[in-house]
Design a protein around this motif. Structure first.
Motif, PDB file in Angstrom:
ATOM      1  N   LEU A  55     -18.225  37.632  43.964  1.00  0.00           N
ATOM      2  CA  LEU A  55     -17.093  36.917  43.363  1.00  0.00           C
ATOM      3  C   LEU A  55     -16.912  37.313  41.903  1.00  0.00           C
ATOM      4  O   LEU A  55     -15.780  37.479  41.428  1.00  0.00           O
ATOM      5  N   VAL A  56     -18.014  37.470  41.181  1.00  0.00           N
ATOM      6  CA  VAL A  56     -17.925  37.894  39.778  1.00  0.00           C
ATOM      7  C   VAL A  56     -17.401  39.318  39.690  1.00  0.00           C
ATOM      8  O   VAL A  56     -16.561  39.636  38.833  1.00  0.00           O
ATOM      9  N   ILE A  57     -17.858  40.200  40.569  1.00  0.00           N
ATOM     10  CA  ILE A  57     -17.377  41.584  40.560  1.00  0.00           C
ATOM     11  C   ILE A  57     -15.881  41.637  40.846  1.00  0.00           C
ATOM     12  O   ILE A  57     -15.123  42.347  40.159  1.00  0.00           O
ATOM     13  N   ILE A  58     -15.434  40.888  41.839  1.00  0.00           N
ATOM     14  CA  ILE A  58     -13.998  40.845  42.161  1.00  0.00           C
ATOM     15  C   ILE A  58     -13.208  40.291  40.987  1.00  0.00           C
ATOM     16  O   ILE A  58     -12.141  40.815  40.637  1.00  0.00           O
ATOM     17  N   PHE A  59     -13.734  39.247  40.338  1.00  0.00           N
ATOM     18  CA  PHE A  59     -13.056  38.676  39.173  1.00  0.00           C
ATOM     19  C   PHE A  59     -12.918  39.711  38.057  1.00  0.00           C
ATOM     20  O   PHE A  59     -11.846  39.853  37.465  1.00  0.00           O
ATOM     21  N   VAL A  60     -13.989  40.430  37.770  1.00  0.00           N
ATOM     22  CA  VAL A  60     -13.944  41.423  36.687  1.00  0.00           C
ATOM     23  C   VAL A  60     -12.968  42.539  37.019  1.00  0.00           C
ATOM     24  O   VAL A  60     -12.175  42.967  36.166  1.00  0.00           O
ATOM     25  N   VAL A  61     -12.972  43.017  38.258  1.00  0.00           N
ATOM     26  CA  VAL A  61     -12.048  44.084  38.652  1.00  0.00           C
ATOM     27  C   VAL A  61     -10.605  43.608  38.526  1.00  0.00           C
ATOM     28  O   VAL A  61      -9.754  44.321  37.972  1.00  0.00           O
ATOM     29  N   LEU A  62     -10.312  42.402  39.004  1.00  0.00           N
ATOM     30  CA  LEU A  62      -8.950  41.880  38.886  1.00  0.00           C
ATOM     31  C   LEU A  62      -8.549  41.646  37.437  1.00  0.00           C
ATOM     32  O   LEU A  62      -7.394  41.872  37.062  1.00  0.00           O
ATOM     33  N   ALA A  63      -9.499  41.224  36.601  1.00  0.00           N
ATOM     34  CA  ALA A  63      -9.193  41.025  35.187  1.00  0.00           C
ATOM     35  C   ALA A  63      -8.874  42.355  34.505  1.00  0.00           C
ATOM     36  O   ALA A  63      -7.915  42.445  33.727  1.00  0.00           O
ATOM     37  N   VAL A  64      -9.637  43.394  34.818  1.00  0.00           N
ATOM     38  CA  VAL A  64      -9.379  44.713  34.224  1.00  0.00           C
ATOM     39  C   VAL A  64      -8.027  45.245  34.690  1.00  0.00           C
ATOM     40  O   VAL A  64      -7.246  45.762  33.884  1.00  0.00           O
ATOM     41  N   VAL A  65      -7.731  45.107  35.977  1.00  0.00           N
ATOM     42  CA  VAL A  65      -6.444  45.566  36.500  1.00  0.00           C
ATOM     43  C   VAL A  65      -5.305  44.795  35.833  1.00  0.00           C
ATOM     44  O   VAL A  65      -4.272  45.383  35.480  1.00  0.00           O
ATOM     45  N   THR A  66      -5.490  43.505  35.647  1.00  0.00           N
ATOM     46  CA  THR A  66      -4.458  42.697  35.004  1.00  0.00           C
ATOM     47  C   THR A  66      -4.227  43.136  33.559  1.00  0.00           C
ATOM     48  O   THR A  66      -3.076  43.217  33.098  1.00  0.00           O
ATOM     49  N   PHE A  67      -5.305  43.421  32.830  1.00  0.00           N
ATOM     50  CA  PHE A  67      -5.147  43.827  31.443  1.00  0.00           C
ATOM     51  C   PHE A  67      -4.555  45.225  31.324  1.00  0.00           C
ATOM     52  O   PHE A  67      -3.820  45.512  30.370  1.00  0.00           O
ATOM     53  N   ILE A  68      -4.832  46.101  32.284  1.00  0.00           N
ATOM     54  CA  ILE A  68      -4.284  47.468  32.234  1.00  0.00           C
ATOM     55  C   ILE A  68      -2.794  47.460  32.559  1.00  0.00           C
ATOM     56  O   ILE A  68      -2.003  48.133  31.927  1.00  0.00           O
TER      57      ILE A  68
END
Length: 69
Positions: A55-68
């Motif tokens: 869940l943390v990995i998915i959160f971080v990936v989605l956060a990075v995609v959102t910021f990019i």
């Protein structure tokens, strides 16, 4: 008209954002893992930690995609 939902041609369009429940769920599974480990249920503790980690990995990936984007 509700600001969170717009109706266009009879179809409801939901916003792309969602509640940040991934981190909340990760914390719940982390607490469950700690309680299970203290109680001696190593199988439940390991499974809960694995779920929390993903869940943390998915959160971080989605956060990075959102910021990019």
């Amino acid at each position: 008209m509700n600001l969170a939902q717009v109706v266009h041609d009879g179809a409801a369009l939901a916003p792309l954002q969602f509640g940040g429940d991934l981190i909340g769920l990760a914390i719940v599974f982390l607490v469950l893992a700690v309680i299970a480990a203290v109680a001696g249920a190593s199988g439940v503790a390991g499974l809960s930690m694995t779920i929390a980690k993903w869940l943390v990995i998915i959160f971080v990936v989605l956060a990075v995609v959102t910021f990019i984007l």
